[in-house]
Design an enzyme around this catalytic site. Structure first.
Site, PDB file in Angstrom:
ATOM      1  N   SER A 242       0.814  -1.059   0.245  1.00 30.30           N
ATOM      2  CA  SER A 242       0.042  -0.248  -0.019  1.00 30.30           C
ATOM      3  C   SER A 242       0.759   1.354   0.154  1.00 30.30           C
ATOM      4  CB  SER A 242      -1.075   0.350   1.174  1.00 30.30           C
ATOM      5  OG  SER A 242      -0.255  -0.048   2.616  1.00 30.30           O
ATOM      6  N   THR A 243       0.239   2.312  -0.618  1.00 31.74           N
ATOM      7  CA  THR A 243       0.928   3.692  -0.314  1.00 31.74           C
ATOM      8  C   THR A 243       1.285   4.540   0.741  1.00 31.74           C
ATOM      9  OG1 THR A 243      -0.173   4.307  -2.281  1.00 31.74           O
ATOM     10  CG2 THR A 243       1.149   5.818  -1.243  1.00 31.74           C
ATOM     11  N   GLY A 246       4.129   2.400   2.116  1.00 33.20           N
ATOM     12  CA  GLY A 246       5.453   2.824   0.915  1.00 33.20           C
ATOM     13  C   GLY A 246       6.326   3.704   1.474  1.00 33.20           C
ATOM     14  N   GLU A 263       6.779   0.059  -4.982  1.00 34.62           N
ATOM     15  CA  GLU A 263       5.857  -0.951  -6.472  1.00 34.62           C
ATOM     16  C   GLU A 263       4.576  -0.206  -5.351  1.00 34.62           C
ATOM     17  OE1 GLU A 263       2.728  -2.119  -7.694  1.00 34.62           O
ATOM     18  OE2 GLU A 263       3.565  -3.720  -8.425  1.00 34.62           O
ATOM     19  N   GLU A 394      -8.241   3.357  -4.278  1.00 35.78           N
ATOM     20  CA  GLU A 394      -8.057   2.235  -4.168  1.00 35.78           C
ATOM     21  C   GLU A 394      -9.070   0.983  -3.609  1.00 35.78           C
ATOM     22  OE1 GLU A 394      -4.163  -0.418  -4.886  1.00 35.78           O
ATOM     23  OE2 GLU A 394      -3.851   0.550  -3.090  1.00 35.78           O
TER      24      GLU A 394
HETATM   25  P1  NAI Z   1      -0.220  -3.526   3.313  1.00 32.65           P
HETATM   26  O1  NAI Z   1       1.046  -2.187   2.438  1.00 32.65           O
HETATM   27  O2  NAI Z   1      -0.355  -3.557   4.277  1.00 32.65           O
HETATM   28  O3  NAI Z   1       1.131  -4.687   3.049  1.00 32.65           O
HETATM   29  C1  NAI Z   1       1.955  -5.351   2.552  1.00 32.65           C
HETATM   30  C2  NAI Z   1       3.219  -5.617   2.936  1.00 32.65           C
HETATM   31  O4  NAI Z   1       3.454  -5.080   3.407  1.00 32.65           O
HETATM   32  C3  NAI Z   1       2.557  -6.785   3.861  1.00 32.65           C
HETATM   33  O5  NAI Z   1       4.022  -7.585   3.994  1.00 32.65           O
HETATM   34  C4  NAI Z   1       2.833  -5.921   5.394  1.00 32.65           C
HETATM   35  O6  NAI Z   1       3.093  -7.187   6.861  1.00 32.65           O
HETATM   36  C5  NAI Z   1       3.951  -5.419   4.946  1.00 32.65           C
HETATM   37  N1  NAI Z   1       3.850  -4.075   6.440  1.00 32.65           N
HETATM   38  C6  NAI Z   1       2.768  -4.350   6.378  1.00 32.65           C
HETATM   39  N2  NAI Z   1       3.241  -2.501   7.928  1.00 32.65           N
HETATM   40  C7  NAI Z   1       4.740  -2.516   7.332  1.00 32.65           C
HETATM   41  C8  NAI Z   1       5.112  -1.691   7.943  1.00 32.65           C
HETATM   42  N3  NAI Z   1       4.850  -0.443   8.381  1.00 32.65           N
HETATM   43  N4  NAI Z   1       6.503  -1.592   8.076  1.00 32.65           N
HETATM   44  C9  NAI Z   1       6.951  -3.080   6.311  1.00 32.65           C
HETATM   45  N5  NAI Z   1       6.126  -3.369   6.121  1.00 32.65           N
HETATM   46  C10 NAI Z   1       5.206  -3.273   6.475  1.00 32.65           C
HETATM   47  O7  NAI Z   1      -0.972  -3.760   2.743  1.00 32.65           O
HETATM   48  P2  NAI Z   1      -2.309  -4.450   3.378  1.00 32.65           P
HETATM   49  O8  NAI Z   1      -2.255  -3.982   4.437  1.00 32.65           O
HETATM   50  O9  NAI Z   1      -2.603  -5.448   3.461  1.00 32.65           O
HETATM   51  O10 NAI Z   1      -3.529  -3.771   2.109  1.00 32.65           O
HETATM   52  C11 NAI Z   1      -3.873  -2.334   2.319  1.00 32.65           C
HETATM   53  C12 NAI Z   1      -4.399  -1.853   1.331  1.00 32.65           C
HETATM   54  O11 NAI Z   1      -3.428  -1.903   0.332  1.00 32.65           O
HETATM   55  C13 NAI Z   1      -5.282  -2.825   0.456  1.00 32.65           C
HETATM   56  O12 NAI Z   1      -6.420  -2.713   0.632  1.00 32.65           O
HETATM   57  C14 NAI Z   1      -5.013  -1.875  -0.875  1.00 32.65           C
HETATM   58  O13 NAI Z   1      -5.586  -1.194  -1.291  1.00 32.65           O
HETATM   59  C15 NAI Z   1      -3.697  -1.887  -0.509  1.00 32.65           C
HETATM   60  N6  NAI Z   1      -2.801  -2.969  -0.993  1.00 32.65           N
HETATM   61  C16 NAI Z   1      -2.103  -2.312  -3.017  1.00 32.65           C
HETATM   62  C17 NAI Z   1      -1.165  -3.769  -2.974  1.00 32.65           C
HETATM   63  C18 NAI Z   1      -0.032  -3.646  -4.158  1.00 32.65           C
HETATM   64  O14 NAI Z   1       0.462  -4.378  -4.621  1.00 32.65           O
HETATM   65  N7  NAI Z   1       0.283  -2.403  -4.873  1.00 32.65           N
HETATM   66  C19 NAI Z   1      -0.777  -5.028  -2.744  1.00 32.65           C
HETATM   67  C20 NAI Z   1      -1.590  -5.069  -1.076  1.00 32.65           C
HETATM   68  C21 NAI Z   1      -2.359  -4.475  -1.022  1.00 32.65           C
END
Ligand code: NAI
Length: 778
Positions: A242-243, A246, A263, A394
């Site tokens: 997620s942004t 990121g 990404e 999103e």
């Molecule tokens: P997220 O961005 O929280 O998770 C992605 C990865 O980052 C996971 O492995 C998670 O454990 C890790 N993560 C979470 N917080 C972190 C931190 N502070 N430092 C380092 N790593 C961390 O995504 P989430 O919560 O699963 O989904 C939330 C929203 O994000 C979704 O509803 C969607 O809109 C978006 N998303 C976008 C993706 C993409 O490919 N662009 C993929 C997944 C989610």
């Protein structure tokens, strides 16, 4: 008796579930998983369950990684890295090839495991995710083989921390691990907490093929584990997700010297013109969104349809959605499976109802959803205004918004009305129109008359708040290699201590001519103040004390000079040659100015050469046509960022400025430059050179003053798309942290030997790649 046609119409699909015995036996034999560190599985620690989202059954227990686990994994990766990098490329190629072969051997097993853990239809995991992941390892075996020839003088970063999401678990792993390994890095990868199982199966494959210990390490866990990896002593972080996260990672790594690629999310437009093949467009969007439960970062989830065909398109799309088979993801006839987790289901429900509350109308199919599991019926939101949350955020679920446009210009305006810039899909039988729009949309990937096509040979990645860096192809390899920087040189004075004074009448013997240069004209600073430039305790001149307001004016002027980005390479070269010629005509004057402050007068000659050098490049920094495996001509185009900020070093006040500003403008960017604070007078006279060289006003803007204060305004400015900074370590950290808000790519550099500061790497940093997929030979 019923006719054959009647029978065909009433016949239903029989169940065709994929067998899960092998996967279930594998899970049962392992029970609880530890991490994969230094070539072996650790004992499980505190564990959490990973569930099948289609049935809510628990599949396995995996370990919540701690900071100590991360430290152990990073240590193992660090130990393994020198030997891994020192191997001939051919040896690494054989390892990657072995991984590809083993993945292929276990393709069916991995597809089933992926579907169980993620909820996506088996058709997707079997026909899309696995073949692409396998292809990625084969492709990168090739890059390992060719590394020395194709990336001479480049070196791996060292240890890479990689964090991946849950929507394409094994594929995202392949995108991260294959190039990192091919380049000679070792990795610590953290899979998403909802979908860790294929990564753990991958770890077993690494052990099975005998990959040297520590080259690949996998630590499971949630965001806290990810944050520990970001904080660990790694050399690079590569993140997909997620942004919001990121942005947090950008802030956390600011000033750490860690390389970063992101990404992130998207809100990609799917643009259907009136002359499009509507049936193909309907099928395309169904494939891109609904076959993946909408859980695709690059899904064209904002449907923009020409008003003339909107009614027909909507009718055909709703009819098609009504026919989607939603349910058991293991069934080979299922089109749409479960969302990854109840948390994600709740998010989608919430956003859809907020969209409705803000005036959108939900058209949802009335399909029978399974009683258990995280299912959501396919839908379209119509009538949403641009500010509706469903249009802005999103959704990441099986719901797309649909709005209409009248003219191509309006389509572009709507398409770009988002903070994201990941991808776009354009549908028109008129290729001239489609390619014209492809050039105008702000997106890292553009598909013409198709959508969501991927290949290991093509770059993938975003612009704007969709992140920076590319995965796949040559550019994806480049993201895991660094050009060893020439030895840093101590910077001269970096503190800005000069005291401001009002910009009042002349004092004898003081050169008071310096002005800001904004939009092609000399300007007095908004503050009304100047500051004294001193040399050996003597005041030698005054420079305007630029402020926030001046930077904002300069950005606006640069924004308006957009014609420069559309000029041909030849035209830009021409202007750069004129700059060289006109500077040569006044070389003596510039040399005297440099000599007066004990700077090397040869900077002038070197600056003239630099202008020639980038004039030469202006029409030669070619893009590429990628050898993707499908029937496409896949273009990689270098595009300028638009408005760039450049903060210049003190050490070489003229040549440092030229080394940074010239490649940026050669590539079509417009620049707001902060010259060396200690000696800005070395460049303030350049305005005359620019004016006589036909450089359009606003292409180069010069704002003198305190470097870090001005750079902060540039970093925070939403209309500055990229920022280069050469100054103090604190300034570099500030620039990276402040850029997190709009996620602009930054390049912070130490002072260097500016006589050699030129080359392709400057051009690569001054451009972003747009990958355009056009059907070819179909
Ligand atoms: P997220 O961005 O929280 O998770 C992605 C990865 O980052 C996971 O492995 C998670 O454990 C890790 N993560 C979470 N917080 C972190 C931190 N502070 N430092 C380092 N790593 C961390 O995504 P989430 O919560 O699963 O989904 C939330 C929203 O994000 C979704 O509803 C969607 O809109 C978006 N998303 C976008 C993706 C993409 O490919 N662009 C993929 C997944 C989610």
């Amino acid at each position: 008796m019923p006719t054959v046609t009647e029978i065909l119409e009433t016949m239903d699909y029989g169940p065709a579930p994929e067998a899960t015995d092998e996967v279930r036996a594998w899970l049962a034999a392992r029970g609880r998983f530890g991490h994969f560190i230094n070539g072996a599985f650790t004992k499980p620690g505190d564990t959490f369950a990973t569930d099948n989202p289609a049935t809510a059954e628990t599949l396995a227990e995996v370990t919540q990684g701690t900071a100590e686990d991360i430290a152990a994994a990073v240590t193992a990766a660090r130990r393994a890295q020198p030997k891994w990098a020192a191997m001939p490329g051919h040896a690494r190629a054989k390892w990657l090839y072995a991984i590809a072969r083993h993945l292929q051997k276990r393709e069916r097993f991995l597809s089933v495991l992926e579907t169980l853990d993620n909820g996506k239809p088996i058709r997707e995991s079997r026909d899309v995710d696995l073949p692409l992941a396998i292809r990625h390892f084969y492709h990168h075996a090739g890059w390992a083989e060719l590394l020395a020839d194709e990336f001479p003088g480049q070196a791996p970063y060292g240890v890479c921390g990689q964090i991946i999401p849950w929507n394409f678990p094994l594929l995202m792993l392949a995108w991260k691990v294959a190039p990192a390994l091919a380049a000679g890095n070792t990795v610590v990868l953290k899979p998403a907490e909802y979908t860790p199982l294929t990564a753990l199966a991958f770890a077993e494959i690494c052990a099975e093929v005998g990959l040297p210990k520590g080259v690949v390490n996998i630590v499971t866990g949630d965001g806290a584990t990810g944050a520990a990896l970001v904080a660990a002593p790694v050399d690079k972080i590569a993140f997909t997700g997620s942004t919001e996260v990121g942005r947090a990672i950008r802030t956390a790594t600011a000033g750490s010297g860690k390389a970063l690629t992101l990404e992130l999310g998207g809100k990609s437009p799917f643009i259907v013109f009136a002359d499009a093949d509507l049936d193909a467009a309907v099928e395309g969007v169904v494939d891109a969104i609904w076959f993946n439960q909408g859980q695709v970062c690059c899904a064209g989830s904002r449907l923009l349809v020409a008003e003339a065909v909107a009614e027909t398109f909507t009718a055909r799309l709703t009819a098609r959605l009504a026919k989607l088979r939603v349910g058991n993801p293991l069934d080979k006839c299922t089109d749409m499976g479960a969302l990854v987790h109840p948390v994600q289901l709740a998010r989608v429900r919430d956003l859809v109802s907020r969209g409705e509350a803000a005036g959108a109308r939900l058209i949802q199919t009335e399909c029978q959803l399974p009683a258990k599991g995280s299912f959501f019926a396919p839908g379209i939101l119509t009538g949403a205004q641009p500010a509706n949350p469903a249009m802005v955020e999103e959704i990441f679920g099986p719901v797309a918004t649909l709005s209409t446009f009248r003219t191509p210009d309006e389509a572009v305006e709507l398409a770009n009305n988002t903070r994201y810039g990941l991808s776009a899909s354009i549908w028109s039988e008129n290729l001239t129109l489609a390619l014209d729009i492809a050039a105008k949309v702000k997106a890292g990937v553009v598909w013409v008359n198709q959508t969501n096509v991927f290949d290991a040979a093509a770059g993938f990645g975003g612009m704007r708040e969709s992140g920076f860096g590319r995965e796949g192809g040559r550019e994806g390899m480049a993201a895991y290699l660094r050009t060893p920087e020439p030895k840093a040189r101590p910077e001269g004075s970096t503190d800005f201590t000069a005291s401001p004074r009002p910009d009042t009448p002349a004092e004898p013997g003081i050169d008071r001519t310096a002005k800001l240069y904004i939009g092609g004209a000399q300007k007095r600073p908004d503050s009304g103040y100047s500051y004294a430039i001193t040399h050996k305790g003597t005041e030698i001149g005054l420079a305007p004390l630029g402020s926030r307001k001046d930077i904002r004016n300069a950005v606006e002027a640069a924004h308006k000079a957009s014609g420069w980005s559309k000029a041909t390479g030849h035209n830009r070269a021409q202007v750069l040659y004129y700059i060289a010629e006109n500077l040569a005509a006044r070389a003596g004057e510039f040399e005297a100015r440099l000599k007066s402050t004990d700077h090397d007068p040869r900077e002038v000659e070197a600056t003239i050469q630099r202008a020639f050098y980038y004039a030469a490049w202006a029409d030669k920094f070619d893009g590429a046509v990628k050898s993707t495996k499908t029937r496409n001509v896949t273009l990689a185009m270098h595009e300028p960022f638009g408005v760039m900020g450049v903060a210049c070093p003190d050490a070489a006040p003229l040549l440092g400025f030229a080394s940074l500003v010239l490649p940026a403008i050669a590539m079509g960017n417009r620049v707001v430059a902060i010259p060396a604070p200690s000696m800005p007078l070395a460049v303030t006279d350049l305005y005359q050179v620019f004016d006589t060289s036909d450089l359009p006003g606003g292409v180069v803007n010069i704002v003198t003053g305190p470097r870090d204060d001005l750079a902060r305004t540039l970093a925070q400015h939403d209309d500055v798309a990229a920022l280069w900074y050469c100054g103090s370590a604190q300034g570099a950290a500030m620039v990276e942290a402040e850029s997190a808000a709009n996620l602009k790519p930054t390049w912070v550099m130490e002072n260097r030997d500016w006589t050699h500061a030129q080359g392709r790497s400057f051009l690569t940093r001054a451009t972003q790649i747009k990958t355009i997929w056009v059907p070819y030979g179909e």
